[in-house]
Every structure is written in C-alpha cells, then in structure tokens.
Design an enzyme around this catalytic site. Structure first.
Site: not given
Ligand SMILES: Nc1ncnc2c1ncn2[C@@H]1O[C@H](COP(=O)(O)OP(=O)(O)O)[C@@H](O)[C@H]1O
Lengths: 90, 621, 223, 90
Positions: B576, B85, B82, B151, B348, B350, B130-132, B276
């Site tokens: 992704s 890459y 992620h 952001r 992580e 936010q 933000h698929n998963h 989150q």
C-alpha cells in the site's frame, strides 16, 4: 393515481412505511444522537427517536390491506414497534 | 489480486460516463474495436484515468491501434500502482528468490500462498490493506477490507477460519480519531462477526503520522486438504465463465487507478468518492456455496473480484490459463441499468466471484448457488487462441492479449535516496532526555507510561470481536499469538501473530523490519508453535518520493534477509503506497504476519502466569 | 437421542451447537431452514449467528422460514426447543417466546465471558443445574437487549419464566438483567449467551455450558 | 405555528428526518426484505430500500438552517446517504 413522476416506471407506485419504537421502549440510538447534538451545542433539540424508513415500489395500484399486513407483521415487530403506512395520494 | 482502492472519485466516474458519448466520439456511438481501428487519431482521456503518456503509447503499440474506451478502462485499472505493483515489483522479487521451502505448496503470485501444516492439511493466509477507504468511510472501508481478504483466502479453495486486524490511527485524543477509530473497529467486527470468523488478534497503535491516513490491515487464514487447492486460471476451451454473488453496481469505479495513485485532498464532502457498502451476509452465502462447489469438484479455476472487478478477474484468469476468453457483457446482472460497458468492467462491487466450469458441470454449479440463494450467471467461455474479447450489444468492445493487461504491466525502477534527516534521527539518543529527579517527577513519568494509549488495555476494541465462533479458538486476545485448532481428533492447530512498528522502521527500515519479523516470530514461538511462513503488508508513502522508495527498498531487503536467515518463505502480501498525511509520508510501516504450526494445540503456552509458585526465567540478552 | 440443529442462511454457531450435542452424548441432526422436515428429532436447537445478516431485525426473516412452521407446531405440542442468541431472537420473532431483543444499550457488539445465575433449574434444558447456581459462559451479540412492556415483564416474572439473569454486570442493558426466558411449560428456552462455546476446557472459558445438552438428553428420555 | 396537537408540549415542534441510501449504493437490508416478501408470496413488491427515520422534538420554532445542518452532517453520512427534512407545516 397521479401521473407517474418523470423517471418513474408507469404502473409502479411508491409506498413508504415508517417504523418507530413504541414510546415505552427505550431507544439508545436516539439517546446517543441526542447526546451528540448536545455536545455540538444544538441545545434546542429535546428528544430524538430513531426508527426505520422503508420505501417500497409496488406494481400497479397498491393493495392497502396487503401492505398493511406487510407493514404490521414483517416490517415491524408489534411487540415493540408501531408503524405508519403512507400510500401514494391519489 | 488485491483490493485497496475501494472508492472511486466522483470526477473519475463522471469522466468515464462521458467516455462513451463524450467529445471526440460520435454522440451515443459505442466505441468498438472496429471504430478504434478506423479512428486512430481520436484523443483519449488516458491522463484522467491515471495513465502516463508513455504507458498510453505502449498500449497503442500492443494493440496496433488506439484502445477502445473499455480497453482503456481495463488497462488503466490493471496498470495502476495498486494492481500492477509497478514501483514495488523490482524489489519484491527478493521474496521469490528465497531458498525453496518444503512447507510451501503454492508460492508468491497466487491470491495467497499455501503452506503444508502436516496430516494432509494446508493453510493459506494473507494480510491486506484497506487504508484509504477506511479514512473516507471508516465502517464500510474496514468492513469491505475484511470482505476482500476473506475472498482471497476462499479463492484458494480454503475454508476461512479466522481473521486478525492491525490498526493504526492518529493520536488517541485527536478529534478525527474519534470519528475514524470507532467506525473502523465496528466495521472490522461487523463484517467478521457476521461471517462467523473468530478474530484472534491484531494491533492498535496511535501516532500523529497516521492522523490523515489510518492504516487498516486485515489478515485472514484458511484451511483445506492438500488436494483441495484451487488456482486462478482459465483452462479448457469451451469451459464456461460463471460470475456469481452480488449484482454489479456503480461502486468504486475508477477507484483502483485513482485512489491508489493519488492522495486525499481536503475538499469537502461533495467531492468525496463514492463508497461501497459491504454485505457480509451475501459473502457468508458465497463462502458456503464455494465450499460446496469445491467439495463437489465443480470448478477448474476460480478468482475473486476485488479491485478492478471484472477487468481484473477475466484478464488474470485468462492470462494464467492456456487459452483465451470471451465474455458477453450484456449477461452481467446489474444493480444499475445505466452503467456503461467500461463502468461494468471497472466496477468494484463487493461479494462477487468468477469461476471456470466445465460445460457438463454448469447445471450442478448453478444448483448449489440456488441452494444458497447466490445469483450465478454464465457470462462467457474459454476460447482457443490467446485473446480476451468482450462483446456488448453484439459488438466487440475489447480484444486484447490478456497477459499484457494482467501480468505484463509497466515496471519502474524508481529513484531512491536515503532520507536526509536519517543521520540526525539516529543520533538523537534517549540519553539526552531528562531523567526524573524527584519522586513527583518519577510518578508523572510512570503515569505517562501506564496511561499511554499504545500500552493500554485493548478490551474496548477486542470485545467488539467474536473470538469464540467455530469453537476452535485456543488462544486469542490478550495472548501474544492467536492459536486455532484445525482438527478436533488429532488436535493439530496453527498459531499466528501480526506485528508492525513504524517507529523502528522510520529509524532504520532495514533493521526495523527485521525487528518486526522477529517480534511476530517470537510471539508465535512462545505459544509453543513452530514458525513456518511469513506474509506482509507494506504500508509506505509515495513511491515518487526517492526517500520513501529507499525506505521501501531497505524494508524489503531487511525482510528478505531475515527470512533467509530464519529459513522462512514469504508466501504473499500486499503493498500500500501513497500513505501520507498532508505532504508528509507516514512512518514506513511494514506489518508482518507469521504462521506457525502446533502438532498438538493442547500443549500451547498462554501468555501470563497462571499458577502461583511458578519459576520466572528471563531468556535472551 | 436425536437433537436437531437448524441452519438458516447466515447461521454461524450451528457447528458449535452440533459439537456440544455430541460431547454431551447426543446425536446431532442437521436441519435445513427451507425444508419441511424435522427428521424425527426429539428436540431442536436454533443456533447463534446472523441469519439473513440480521437485516430488518435480528431473527425476523428466519422466523418466517418454512421449517419454523413445523417447529412452532411441534413446540406447542411439547417438543423442547432451545434458542441461543440469534436462535433466541428467532423464537421471539416467531412468537414462541415473549418479548423482543433490540440493539445493545451501549450500541456495540460485545463479546465477553459472562456470569449467569440459573433462576429455573426445572426446564427441559436446565435440569442439570441447581437453582441459584452461577455459571460462566460467553456472551457475544450486538442486539441482545431483552425488552418488553413493563406489564409484560411483570407478568413474566410473576409466572416465574425468567430462566437466567446476568450477574456481575449486564452486558447489553437487558430489562431486569434478563438473559433467558422460557415458555409456560418450560420446554422452550431462549437465551442470549452461548452455552455451546463453554463445553471444552481448551476452547471455552469453562465447561459450564455442557449442562444444557446433558439436561435435554435426560428430559427427552424421561418424556 | 399551528396550535400544538393534544398531548404535545406547548412550544415544542416535531421534526422528521428520513435518511435514505443514495440510489447508487447497494442496500443489502432492503434486498433481504424483498427476498423475504417474495418467499411469503408478496410478488407485487418490486423493490425495497431501507433507511432511517428520525423524529426530533425541538424547542420553539425550528431553525431550518440548523436542522438542515444536523440532518446532513450528523444524522446522515453524506458519502453514502441522502436526507429528507420534514419541518412541521405551519
Ligand atoms: N486491532 C486489534 N484486533 C484484534 N486484537 C487486537 C487488536 N489490537 C490488539 N489486539 C490484541 O490485544 C492483545 C493485547 O495487545 P497489545 O497490548 O498490543 O499486546 P502486546 O503489547 O503484548 O503486543 C493482543 O492479544 C492483541 O492481539
């Protein structure tokens, strides 16, 4: 006050405030839950009302008058809501 | 930096908390750089953190010793698919190799590319997945997806001015769609509405292949003046590192490495990752505080905290800068005092940002933050030399060359193979389908077409989004492109469209991707805008499958070739991977965003006929 | 004419409200929630948005802002105040207007172009409309359902204090289709829909919202 | 079961379910309330967490297993929330 529960800071008490809609105010969230329960086959549930549940940690012995004021004027809107204040039993 | 792996798996979190005290280490003894140097043979759980044996060996070679627990945590998140890459990099280079464009002010590689739109204005835009997380907790997953991309745009120095969302779910009547879709839509709306960003368009597609793996791709666009562009780099020895925004908690620890590199298993809720909760209100304050800070010229570099949290922000800032960086981890404001140093580095949480500020400007910076009720803390400074060092309780727990963490991760040339079923798929011509023979059959066909969820009215979704806020939305749903005014006096504006088509791409990823681009390009052009630049989000299955890797490579090649043909730069994007339902990869789904400029938005052309008596023309073939 | 627009943390449509004041020919003055300074304004607009994220209850925390004490004080002495959406919620929470705004009956945020009927064209904010006039302005909220006890609603209607009603569909389940109400003296008005988003042909469904802002300029001159 | 309280339908019991965010999950709503309390001078309150409070009316004697399942799967999202089920004390 009872001895603090393990893991609780000494001198901090836990106050719970439940806020519920007045009975005459309709509650679409509760209605939606009731509808979902019916669809899932939980027919024994007749009504659901959804309110708010606040847990406050307060320094020292809670001041009942102050907490009552907090609950009734900030945590709830007296136009549409009722509150229940639960002080730690001591 | 991108942000897909919101949620960490419970197991990884547990594994990490064990690290500082666990077997192989003296109980409760902090794993310091000194200790690592004196205990070179200690076993480390690199595999649990998603690192391969050869990757671990490379880390020991870089450091000349075994990594500390905290260093291992940093490398593992930053070298995850992620963040690094590692499978896609070799292909994505084609975008960087496109001929230079006059419109491009900042190219690929920064948080988001920046495009000149005239009159001294610059626009930055990017789409991200933000698929998963959205499958695990639809509302919060989608909400924090919007938060993350906003952001990224803010980080460039821009005021975010609009969002778009491209959504894909399983069949409309599948039971899980009824769980996932309403939550995702409410989450996209809940976060964007609360930030005051109009939603100006998107997509809603249903297909079985997304049943266990919905796609939630969010786009944000921001505007600034040319001179306001900010970059993510730490420069100037003695400059302070300031962490601001929300407190750090135990959110999504390990999420980046674990979630982005593994697929879901269908084990019950107990094993589900911790998720989150987004706080759009804090993000709104963060936006206003940042814009005031930019206007007063109080930062020399800035980075948002997304996936990989502080590990990412500090190493990327230092790596892009000229010197090193030192951070005192004890100064990081925590929401949970039991976090270990490795967890703090990986969290992580936010709504956090990291800025590099000259010492003389720190007070002014903190004052702006106080005005907006934003917590801000000096956590370190830019140092001479080229090391990133982190201390905890007075002991050194990280001492690494930042480039090796942030920019020199592993790169793989994964094997590729054309899918075995592709010839059969391509030969499967619609001519073999039965034609309606009777009026009743024709009616049934017609009803099937008009009642298809993909073709249906999208109002149920778009009504949940605020399209009016900021008062500059010229076109939004149901128009083909969103159009936003950026200057009330000159009437300058921009147009955006976001489009994908997994079915075309499955049939032929090269041409299918070009068709996607062409669709977005046309949508922007028919609004009356001149297309200027491209962003993309490449949603694919597992890169470890040669067939998926071939699809990916073909899609990238197709997009690069088409952009060359159209003379458009690719300004950024997001990859992704590991999107699959069970063992089956989703249809390869590139989602492409095209940005265009309107010199005068009053001349925009809406979709649809407005005045009776107009002439209807068909253009093209 | 100085028309103040308050910004609370989380206010969103403050820029739009200021633009609407300007397009109507007024002078928008930005006011900050934490100051005790109304900057000599002639009237105040509380804009839409999600003050404090709408956490706790929409408008509840903003209603306790320092500047709100000054607003309440001046409003009780006749200063015109307009609350739009979140601003309406704040005015109810601050006790300047009766009733409360709660979660929409369908539980979704809803944004659409809404037809309203003007029930009172004699408040400080509506005198440029005609009583019974229909206007189209955007509505966009998740907690816009106006509620009060039946007896209170009866009293409100008896005192003719409903300023706007939804027509052609009630977007949020508000009691008796109420979209906006006023104080006894017609100086304080609150409504859920957004007139400031209907002031330009280019960006709104109509320009029907401008009347609020031209009305107040006249009301202030005549005061 | 105790005799029903006055005003309660015979054979209907009242079950309360409180849903609270797991301690490790951040609670922006509670944070906002805490901030407001601070600004209003209520400094003795150290922390506030906000949850949901459901009141269910159930026909006959409540079925604990069924209610537990309702609470844990429908009223709460187990990914981020914990539940407390309060059956009528009998
Ligand atoms: N998820 C979404 N978010 C925002 N807007 C959407 C979304 N899905 C569809 N839309 C908007 O709804 C409108 C209709 O969508 P669609 O039916 O897909 O249009 P078309 O078939 O013309 O591409 C478009 O303006 C599109 O931007």
């Amino acid at each position: 006050m009872l001895p603090a529960a393990p893991g609780t800071l000494v001198g901090v008490s836990r106050v719970v405030v439940d806020v519920v809609l007045k009975p005459e105010i309709s509650d679409p969230q509760g209605q939606a839950v009731l509808g979902a329960l019916g669809r899932l086959g939980h027919d024994s549930v007749r009504s659901v009302r959804q309110g708010k549940h606040f847990v406050l940690e307060v320094d020292g012995t809670p001041d009942e008058a102050e907490l009552k004021q907090i609950a009734e004027t900030l945590l709830a809107n007296p136009v549409i809501e009722d509150v229940e204040l639960h002080l730690p039993t001591d | 930096m991108t942000e897909d792996g919101t949620a960490g798996q419970a197991s990884a979190t547990a594994g990490l908390s064990d690290l500082d005290t666990g077997p192989g280490r003296l109980a409760n003894r902090l794993d310091t750089v000194d200790l690592a140097a004196s205990t070179p043979g200690d076993e480390q759980p690199y595999a649990e953190l998603g690192l391969r044996a050869d990757e671990y060996v490379r880390i020991t070679e870089i450091l000349g010793r075994r990594p500390t627990t905290a260093e291992l945590a940093m490398y593992s998140v930053m070298w995850s698919e992620h963040c690094s890459y590692k499978s896609s990099k070799v292909h994505l280079r084609q975008f960087g190799d496109l001929p230079p464009s006059d419109a491009l002010l900042v190219g690929i590689g920064e948080n988001a590319g920046v495009v000149d739109v005239g009159d001294g204005y610059a626009v930055t835009f990017k789409v991200e997945s933000h698929n998963h997380p959205s499958y695990v907790e639809p509302y919060q997953g989608a909400a924090t997806g919007v938060g993350g991309i906003v952001r990224d745009i803010l980080t460039m120095g821009a005021r975010p001015i609009a969002v778009m969302d491209s959504l894909r779910f399983g069949r409309a009547d599948a039971p899980d769609t009824a769980r996932v879709l309403p939550g995702v839509v409410a989450g996209v709306g809940g976060y964007g509405n609360c930030l005051g960003l109009p939603n100006i368009g998107g997509e809603l597609v249903f297909d079985d292949c997304y049943a266990g793996n919905p796609l939630v791709n969010a786009l944000c666009v921001g505007v600034m003046k040319h001179e306001d562009v900010r970059l993510a780099k730490a420069e100037g020895v003695g400059n302070k590192v300031i962490l601001f925004g929300a407190r750090t908690g135990g959110d999504g620890i390990g999420g980046v490495s674990v979630l982005a590199s593994e697929t879901f298993d269908a084990e019950g809720p107990a094993k589900r990752p911790s998720v989150q909760v987004g706080d759009p209100f804090t993000e709104k304050l963060l936006i206003e505080a940042c814009l005031e800070i930019f206007a007063a010229d109080l930062v020399t570099g800035i980075q948002d905290l997304g996936g990989a949290g502080l590990s990412c922000a500090t190493s990327e800032l230092a790596s892009a800068g000229t010197g090193g960086m030192h951070v005192d981890l004890d100064t990081v404001p925590l929401r949970d005092s039991t976090l270990t140093p490795a967890e703090i580095l990986m969290s992580e949480s936010q709504e956090r940002m990291c800025a590099i500020v000259e010492p003389g400007k720190v007070d002014a910076f903190l004052a702006v933050c106080r005005t907006w009720d934003v917590l801000a803390t000096v956590i370190g400074e830019v140092t001479a030399g080229d090391r990133l060092t982190v201390d905890w309780h007075g002991e050194r727990i990280v001492d690494v060359p930042p480039r090796t963490v942030a920019h020199e991760g592993p790169v793989y040339q994964r094997p590729m193979q054309r899918p075995a079923d592709l010839d059969a798929l391509q030969a499967d011509d619609p001519a073999r389908l039965p034609r309606p023979q009777t009026g009743a059959e024709l009616q049934a066909h017609w009803l099937a077409v008009v009642s298809s969820p993909d073709g249906a009215d999208k109002t149920w979704v778009t009504e949940q989004y605020d399209r009016y806020v900021r008062g500059n939305t010229v076109l939004a749903q149901p128009d083909d492109a969103g159009v936003v005014r950026i200057d009330e006096e000159s009437h300058r504006g921009i147009a955006l469209s976001l489009d994908g088509n997994g079915r075309y791409a499955r049939l032929d990823p090269y041409t299918g991707t070009q068709l996607n681009l062409a669709e977005a390009y046309r949508n922007v052009a028919v609004s009356g805008a001149k297309p200027l630049a491209v962003t993309n989000c490449l949603n694919f299955g597992s890169p470890e499958s040669p067939e998926v890797m071939w699809q990916f490579a073909e899609a990238v090649r197709g997009l690069a070739d088409a952009c060359r043909e159209l003379g458009l730069p690719v300004t950024g994007g997001n990859v992704s991977l590991y999107n699959q339902t069970g063992d089956v990869a989703i249809n390869p789904t590139p989602v492409i965003g095209v940005l265009g400029v309107h010199d005068d938005v009053r001349t925009r052309v809406p979709s649809g006929w407005r005045v009776p008596g107009e002439t209807v023309l068909l253009l093209g073939t | 004419m100085r028309i103040g627009v308050i910004t609370f943390p989380g206010s969103l449509d403050d820029v739009d409200a200021a633009r609407a004041v300007r397009l109507a020919g007024g002078n928008p003055i930005s006011l900050w929630h934490a100051d005790h300074d109304l900057k000599d304004v002639d009237a105040v607009v509380l804009p839409g948005g999600f003050s404090y994220g709408d956490y706790l209850r929409a408008g509840a925390i903003a209603a306790r802002a320092p500047l709100m004490q000054d607003v309440v004080d001046r409003a009780t002495r006749g200063m015109p105040v307009l609350g739009i959406c979140n601003g309406f919620q704040v005015l109810c929470e601050a006790g300047l207007l009766p009733g409360a705004l709660t979660r929409n009956s369908h539980l979704h945020f809803r944004n659409r172009d809404q037809v309203l009927r003007v029930e009172r064209a004699d408040t400080a904010w509506t005198q440029d409309y005609a009583s019974g006039q229909r206007i189209v302005i955007p509505v966009k909220n998740g907690e816009g359902r106006y509620v009060a006890a039946d007896a209170d609603l009866d009293r409100l209607e008896g005192e003719d204090r409903v300023v706007f009603r939804y027509v052609g569909g009630n977007p949020n389940g508000s009691s008796r289709d109420i979209a906006g109400v006023t104080s006894g003296n017609g100086r304080v008005v609150g409504l859920m829909p957004h007139p400031e988003h209907a002031v330009e042909d280019l960006t709104g469904p109509s320009t029907d919202g401008l009347g609020f802002f031209t009305s107040i300029l006249k009301a202030v001159v005549n005061a």
